[in-house]
Write an enzyme that holds these catalytic residues in place. Structure first.
Site, PDB file in Angstrom:
ATOM      1  N   SER A  64      -4.205   3.229  -0.123  1.00 18.20           N
ATOM      2  CA  SER A  64      -5.626   3.894  -0.646  1.00 18.20           C
ATOM      3  C   SER A  64      -5.873   4.222  -2.042  1.00 18.20           C
ATOM      4  CB  SER A  64      -5.815   5.226   0.196  1.00 18.20           C
ATOM      5  OG  SER A  64      -4.762   6.230  -0.216  1.00 18.20           O
TER       6      SER A  64
HETATM    7  C1  LIG Z   1      -1.733   6.645  -1.568  1.00 20.58           C
HETATM    8  S1  LIG Z   1      -1.471   5.005  -2.067  1.00 20.58           S
HETATM    9  C2  LIG Z   1      -1.331   4.998  -3.753  1.00 20.58           C
HETATM   10  C3  LIG Z   1      -2.585   5.443  -4.473  1.00 20.58           C
HETATM   11  C4  LIG Z   1      -2.512   5.060  -5.745  1.00 20.58           C
HETATM   12  N1  LIG Z   1      -1.527   5.622  -6.855  1.00 20.58           N
HETATM   13  C5  LIG Z   1      -4.066   4.691  -6.163  1.00 20.58           C
HETATM   14  O1  LIG Z   1      -4.563   6.035  -6.944  1.00 20.58           O
HETATM   15  O2  LIG Z   1      -4.679   4.061  -6.166  1.00 20.58           O
HETATM   16  C6  LIG Z   1       0.356   4.986  -1.561  1.00 20.58           C
HETATM   17  C7  LIG Z   1       0.853   3.340  -2.023  1.00 20.58           C
HETATM   18  O3  LIG Z   1       2.325   3.586  -1.943  1.00 20.58           O
HETATM   19  C8  LIG Z   1       2.782   2.396  -1.493  1.00 20.58           C
HETATM   20  N2  LIG Z   1       4.313   2.462  -1.082  1.00 20.58           N
HETATM   21  C9  LIG Z   1       4.648   3.001  -0.003  1.00 20.58           C
HETATM   22  N3  LIG Z   1       5.855   2.884   0.104  1.00 20.58           N
HETATM   23  C10 LIG Z   1       6.038   2.394  -1.068  1.00 20.58           C
HETATM   24  C11 LIG Z   1       7.594   2.185  -1.703  1.00 20.58           C
HETATM   25  N4  LIG Z   1       8.664   2.416  -0.949  1.00 20.58           N
HETATM   26  N5  LIG Z   1       7.575   1.743  -2.915  1.00 20.58           N
HETATM   27  C12 LIG Z   1       6.569   1.355  -3.628  1.00 20.58           C
HETATM   28  N6  LIG Z   1       5.173   1.658  -3.133  1.00 20.58           N
HETATM   29  C13 LIG Z   1       5.271   2.107  -1.854  1.00 20.58           C
HETATM   30  C14 LIG Z   1       1.641   2.015  -0.423  1.00 20.58           C
HETATM   31  O4  LIG Z   1       1.693   0.508  -0.002  1.00 20.58           O
HETATM   32  C15 LIG Z   1       0.375   2.430  -1.040  1.00 20.58           C
HETATM   33  O5  LIG Z   1      -0.092   1.384  -1.822  1.00 20.58           O
END
Ligand SMILES: C[S@@+](CC[C@H](N)C(=O)[O-])C[C@H]1O[C@@H](n2cnc3c(N)ncnc32)[C@H](O)[C@@H]1O
Length: 378
Positions: free
Chosen positions: A97
């Site tokens: 997101s």
């Molecule tokens: C809430 S979203 C990030 C929001 C982003 N910072 C933005 O403002 O657009 C969380 C993200 O963390 C990623 N994610 C989940 N587990 C992760 C991991 N172990 N390492 C890196 N990214 C991860 C997900 O795929 C997702 O894209």
């Protein structure tokens, strides 16, 4: 027609009013970064228990732009399916997101990042938060890690379009990124169940970790941990009622459908409604870290995915509740004991809790480190 520039200024005013733009440099970042570049032309909107794809062409440019600049989280991927690829509403869980801008700004504000500091962001997502960091700190000071290949590729495209070139890594951010260490700050925009030790190793002494601590009950607490020169990180929860999706390797394993077992039965005066409270929910999760919480309509069920144990409540004739516990772990006993300690302390909010993290042990404590404490799963 309302322009993107005007909407960015409006968003900056709104965030300023909430106290989320402590320094002028953050305000100019919000005014400069076009959020629409990071959302492409489709997002998911909540529709009851499902996620409905919404496209720019459906709304028209002006309504789309207004939606983009709402202080709202826009889900861009559900169970690995991007919004542009969804042919209709989906019933799954959000997996990526663009987080609501006030929370995106809250993280570096809490981290207290200063000029020229080097930041490792975990969870690039759309890249919007990464672009704000780049604007504030310079591209060379920002490294961002994204787990999902498609999301990472889209973020790289968005950031290029916005004129930024931070160091982007596709992989598991729970390993950090050693090549860029030492960092002044690590900011996680996905939640963790425990602090990955690599984050401690890749920070400079005095550096900080800003993250939400969550778990399989999906309770959440925001915290900034400061690392001392002995490699121990400590901090107190802020009390913000915010949450992020769990880091993918920390997600809940699948569990079987809940069928209530009669189990061993007893009476309790500890209300299951305490688990509706932000902090009560968090305390329950600390006490039973491998359990999920299910609301049953007239009570709660705790389902332990590690042991198969279960506990569930129902209102008792004559007042209070009847608790049924089955399996090797007495989940309600664990949760009830923790809630009692919290109640004895006067049911304070999350700011009364803190956390101490070493390489070998992680505890959340109530009051001070010698007070009641719970060890996090490793
Ligand atoms: C809430 S979203 C990030 C929001 C982003 N910072 C933005 O403002 O657009 C969380 C993200 O963390 C990623 N994610 C989940 N587990 C992760 C991991 N172990 N390492 C890196 N990214 C991860 C997900 O795929 C997702 O894209």
């Amino acid at each position: 027609m309302t322009t993107s520039t005007a909407l960015r200024h409006g968003l900056a005013d709104e965030l300023d009013g909430q106290g989320q733009l402590p320094a002028p440099a953050w305000r100019s970042a919000v005014e400069a970064v076009p959020r629409e570049l990071f959302l492409d032309d489709a997002v998911f909107r909540p529709d009851g228990t499902r996620w409905e794809p919404v496209r720019r062409e459906q709304l028209g440019d002006e309504a789309w732009l207004r939606m983009v600049y709402a202080d709202t989280t826009w889900v861009t991927q559900v169970d690995g399916v991007g919004a542009a690829d969804a042919s209709g509403p989906l019933a799954g869980r959000p997996t990526s997101s663009s987080t609501l801008p006030s929370l995106v700004l809250r993280m570096p504000h809490l981290a207290a990042i200063g000029d020229g500091e080097k930041v490792l962001e975990i969870g690039t997502g759309t890249g919007y938060s990464t672009a704000l960091l780049c604007h504030r700190l310079g591209d060379q000071n920002v490294t961002s890690v994204e787990h999902d290949q498609d999301v990472a590729a889209a973020a790289a495209r968005h950031l290029r379009a916005a004129g930024h070139a931070p160091h982007l890594v596709t992989g598991d951010g729970l390993r950090g990124h050693q090549a860029g260490a030492d960092y002044d700050a690590i900011i996680a925009t996905c939640a963790v169940r425990t602090i990955p030790p690599s984050w401690l190793w890749q920070l400079r002494d005095g550096g900080s970790i800003t993250t939400t601590l969550s778990g399989w009950m999906l309770a959440s607490g925001l915290i900034r941990l400061a690392l001392d020169d002995e490699g121990i990180a400590r901090g107190r929860f802020t009390g913000d009622t915010v949450s992020y999706m769990l880091a993918r390797p920390h997600e809940r394993p699948p569990r079987p459908t809940f069928y209530p077992h009669p189990g061993t039965t007893r009476h309790t005066r500890t209300s299951p409604d305490l688990l509706e409270d932000w902090t009560g929910h968090f305390v329950a999760q600390l006490a039973a870290p491998t359990a999920e919480l299910v609301r049953t309509g007239n009570g709660v069920a705790l389902l332990d995915v590690a042991t198969g144990s279960q506990a569930w409540t129902e209102p008792a004739d004559g007042g209070g509740w009847t608790v049924h516990q089955d399996g090797p772990a007495n989940l309600w006993d664990q949760v009830e004991n923790a809630l009692a300690l919290w109640q004895q302390a006067g049911t304070p909010d999350q700011r009364a809790f803190g956390m101490t993290v070493t390489e070998w042990d992680q505890t959340v404590w109530l009051g001070d480190p010698d007070g009641p404490h719970w060890r996090l799963p490793t």
